[in-house]
Design a protein around this motif. Structure first.
Motif, PDB file in Angstrom:
ATOM      1  N   GLN A  98      -5.648  12.084 -24.554  1.00  0.00           N
ATOM      2  CA  GLN A  98      -4.297  11.968 -24.001  1.00  0.00           C
ATOM      3  C   GLN A  98      -4.268  12.512 -22.573  1.00  0.00           C
ATOM      4  N   GLN A  99      -4.937  13.633 -22.354  1.00  0.00           N
ATOM      5  CA  GLN A  99      -4.992  14.225 -21.018  1.00  0.00           C
ATOM      6  C   GLN A  99      -5.695  13.273 -20.042  1.00  0.00           C
ATOM      7  N   CYS A 100      -6.782  12.654 -20.465  1.00  0.00           N
ATOM      8  CA  CYS A 100      -7.497  11.696 -19.605  1.00  0.00           C
ATOM      9  C   CYS A 100      -6.625  10.492 -19.280  1.00  0.00           C
ATOM     10  N   THR A 101      -5.864  10.015 -20.261  1.00  0.00           N
ATOM     11  CA  THR A 101      -4.965   8.883 -20.039  1.00  0.00           C
ATOM     12  C   THR A 101      -3.912   9.241 -18.994  1.00  0.00           C
ATOM     13  N   GLN A 102      -3.341  10.442 -19.111  1.00  0.00           N
ATOM     14  CA  GLN A 102      -2.336  10.885 -18.133  1.00  0.00           C
ATOM     15  C   GLN A 102      -2.952  11.005 -16.739  1.00  0.00           C
ATOM     16  N   LEU A 103      -4.151  11.574 -16.666  1.00  0.00           N
ATOM     17  CA  LEU A 103      -4.814  11.714 -15.369  1.00  0.00           C
ATOM     18  C   LEU A 103      -5.172  10.351 -14.775  1.00  0.00           C
ATOM     19  N   GLN A 104      -5.579   9.414 -15.619  1.00  0.00           N
ATOM     20  CA  GLN A 104      -5.895   8.062 -15.153  1.00  0.00           C
ATOM     21  C   GLN A 104      -4.647   7.395 -14.575  1.00  0.00           C
ATOM     22  N   THR A 105      -3.513   7.582 -15.229  1.00  0.00           N
ATOM     23  CA  THR A 105      -2.249   7.019 -14.737  1.00  0.00           C
ATOM     24  C   THR A 105      -1.890   7.621 -13.379  1.00  0.00           C
ATOM     25  N   ARG A 106      -2.045   8.940 -13.265  1.00  0.00           N
ATOM     26  CA  ARG A 106      -1.741   9.605 -11.991  1.00  0.00           C
ATOM     27  C   ARG A 106      -2.705   9.142 -10.887  1.00  0.00           C
ATOM     28  N   LEU A 107      -3.973   8.962 -11.252  1.00  0.00           N
ATOM     29  CA  LEU A 107      -4.975   8.499 -10.287  1.00  0.00           C
ATOM     30  C   LEU A 107      -4.632   7.099  -9.780  1.00  0.00           C
ATOM     31  N   GLN A 108      -4.235   6.217 -10.684  1.00  0.00           N
ATOM     32  CA  GLN A 108      -3.857   4.859 -10.286  1.00  0.00           C
ATOM     33  C   GLN A 108      -2.627   4.873  -9.376  1.00  0.00           C
ATOM     34  N   ALA A 109      -1.656   5.743  -9.680  1.00  0.00           N
ATOM     35  CA  ALA A 109      -0.464   5.852  -8.830  1.00  0.00           C
ATOM     36  C   ALA A 109      -0.842   6.372  -7.446  1.00  0.00           C
ATOM     37  N   ALA A 110      -1.732   7.367  -7.397  1.00  0.00           N
ATOM     38  CA  ALA A 110      -2.168   7.913  -6.111  1.00  0.00           C
ATOM     39  C   ALA A 110      -2.937   6.861  -5.315  1.00  0.00           C
ATOM     40  N   ALA A 111      -3.796   6.085  -5.984  1.00  0.00           N
ATOM     41  CA  ALA A 111      -4.561   5.030  -5.297  1.00  0.00           C
ATOM     42  C   ALA A 111      -3.611   3.983  -4.720  1.00  0.00           C
ATOM     43  N   THR A 112      -2.573   3.639  -5.450  1.00  0.00           N
ATOM     44  CA  THR A 112      -1.586   2.662  -4.969  1.00  0.00           C
ATOM     45  C   THR A 112      -0.852   3.209  -3.746  1.00  0.00           C
ATOM     46  N   ALA A 113      -0.459   4.496  -3.794  1.00  0.00           N
ATOM     47  CA  ALA A 113       0.245   5.113  -2.660  1.00  0.00           C
ATOM     48  C   ALA A 113      -0.674   5.186  -1.443  1.00  0.00           C
ATOM     49  N   ILE A 114      -1.924   5.558  -1.656  1.00  0.00           N
ATOM     50  CA  ILE A 114      -2.883   5.641  -0.547  1.00  0.00           C
ATOM     51  C   ILE A 114      -3.104   4.265   0.070  1.00  0.00           C
ATOM     52  N   ALA A 115      -3.219   3.236  -0.756  1.00  0.00           N
ATOM     53  CA  ALA A 115      -3.408   1.876  -0.247  1.00  0.00           C
ATOM     54  C   ALA A 115      -2.198   1.445   0.580  1.00  0.00           C
ATOM     55  N   ALA A 116      -0.991   1.772   0.108  1.00  0.00           N
ATOM     56  CA  ALA A 116       0.220   1.408   0.857  1.00  0.00           C
ATOM     57  C   ALA A 116       0.276   2.153   2.191  1.00  0.00           C
ATOM     58  N   LEU A 117      -0.072   3.447   2.192  1.00  0.00           N
ATOM     59  CA  LEU A 117      -0.075   4.223   3.439  1.00  0.00           C
ATOM     60  C   LEU A 117      -1.146   3.700   4.411  1.00  0.00           C
ATOM     61  N   HIS A 118      -2.290   3.320   3.872  1.00  0.00           N
ATOM     62  CA  HIS A 118      -3.357   2.758   4.716  1.00  0.00           C
ATOM     63  C   HIS A 118      -2.888   1.453   5.359  1.00  0.00           C
ATOM     64  N   HIS A 119      -2.229   0.627   4.578  1.00  0.00           N
ATOM     65  CA  HIS A 119      -1.708  -0.642   5.107  1.00  0.00           C
ATOM     66  C   HIS A 119      -0.681  -0.373   6.205  1.00  0.00           C
ATOM     67  N   ASP A 120       0.240   0.548   5.958  1.00  0.00           N
ATOM     68  CA  ASP A 120       1.260   0.884   6.966  1.00  0.00           C
ATOM     69  C   ASP A 120       0.603   1.444   8.226  1.00  0.00           C
ATOM     70  N   ASN A 121      -0.397   2.289   8.040  1.00  0.00           N
ATOM     71  CA  ASN A 121      -1.098   2.887   9.187  1.00  0.00           C
ATOM     72  C   ASN A 121      -1.778   1.800  10.023  1.00  0.00           C
ATOM     73  N   GLN A 122      -2.440   0.876   9.317  1.00  0.00           N
ATOM     74  CA  GLN A 122      -3.092  -0.227  10.030  1.00  0.00           C
ATOM     75  C   GLN A 122      -2.060  -1.060  10.796  1.00  0.00           C
ATOM     76  N   ALA A 123      -0.916  -1.314  10.181  1.00  0.00           N
ATOM     77  CA  ALA A 123       0.139  -2.112  10.834  1.00  0.00           C
ATOM     78  C   ALA A 123       0.667  -1.379  12.067  1.00  0.00           C
ATOM     79  N   LEU A 124       0.856  -0.079  11.984  1.00  0.00           N
ATOM     80  CA  LEU A 124       1.350   0.694  13.140  1.00  0.00           C
ATOM     81  C   LEU A 124       0.310   0.712  14.270  1.00  0.00           C
ATOM     82  N   ARG A 125      -0.967   0.837  13.914  1.00  0.00           N
ATOM     83  CA  ARG A 125      -2.026   0.818  14.946  1.00  0.00           C
ATOM     84  C   ARG A 125      -2.065  -0.547  15.666  1.00  0.00           C
ATOM     85  N   THR A 126      -1.918  -1.601  14.859  1.00  0.00           N
ATOM     86  CA  THR A 126      -1.919  -2.942  15.450  1.00  0.00           C
ATOM     87  C   THR A 126      -0.708  -3.110  16.375  1.00  0.00           C
ATOM     88  N   GLU A 127       0.443  -2.674  15.923  1.00  0.00           N
ATOM     89  CA  GLU A 127       1.657  -2.765  16.745  1.00  0.00           C
ATOM     90  C   GLU A 127       1.505  -1.961  18.021  1.00  0.00           C
TER      91      GLU A 127
END
Length: 143
Positions: A98-127
Motif C-alpha cells: 500500500q505504501q509503494c502504491t501511494q509513493l508511485q502515485t505521488r511520483l507520477q504526479a510529481a513527474a507530470t508537474a515537472i514535465a509541465a514546468l519543463h514545457h512552460d520553461n521551454q516556451a518562455l525561453r523560446t518567447e
C-alpha cells in the motif's frame, strides 16, 4: 509375558505405554526426537519407536491422543509460531505494498508537474529568444 507386564486394558507393556506417552508429550511440546513433529499417529508410533500394530493395541493412549487433538488441534507449537509469523509478515507486506502504491502515485504526479514546468520553461525561453528590441529597466539606475 506376565499379566503384570501388560496394561490390562490395552494389551501393551507398561514400558510401551510409557514410551507412547513420552512420545505424545514430546510431539505436543514441539520437541520431537525422531520425527518431523507433525501431530499424526504415524509420528506417534515412530517417535515412541514401536510398531503401528503395537500402538493400535494401546486403545487408552489412542483415546488420550484423540482427546488432545480435539482439544488443541493438529498444529504444533512450532506450527502455531510459524503461522503467526506468516500472518505478521503478510500484514507487513500488505502495508508495504500500500505504501509503494501511494509513493508511485505521488511520483507520477510529481513527474507530470515537472514535465509541465519543463514545457512552460521551454516556451518562455523560446518567447524570450524571439523578442527583438532592447531591454528597458523598470527602475532607472542613478547616474
Amino acid at each position: 509375558m506376565t499379566q503384570n507386564s501388560l496394561d490390562t486394558e490395552d494389551a501393551v507393556s507398561a514400558d510401551t505405554a510409557k514410551e507412547l506417552r513420552a512420545a505424545m508429550q514430546r510431539l505436543f511440546a514441539g520437541k520431537p526426537r525422531r520425527t518431523d513433529g507433525r501431530l499424526t499417529k504415524q509420528n506417534l508410533w515412530r517417535e515412541a519407536q514401536v510398531s503401528r500394530a503395537t500402538m493400535n493395541r494401546a486403545q487408552t493412549i489412542l483415546r488420550e491422543w484423540d482427546a488432545l487433538i480435539a482439544e488443541r488441534g493438529k498444529t504444533t507449537v512450532g506450527e502455531t509460531r510459524r503461522d503467526a509469523e506468516i500472518s505478521r509478515l503478510r500484514k507487513k507486506l500488505a502495508d508495504k505494498t500500500q505504501q509503494c502504491t501511494q509513493l508511485q502515485t505521488r511520483l507520477q504526479a510529481a513527474a507530470t508537474a515537472i514535465a509541465a514546468l519543463h514545457h512552460d520553461n521551454q516556451a518562455l525561453r523560446t518567447e524570450l529568444a524571439n523578442r527583438t528590441g532592447t531591454v528597458v529597466p523598470l527602475i532607472p539606475t542613478p547616474r
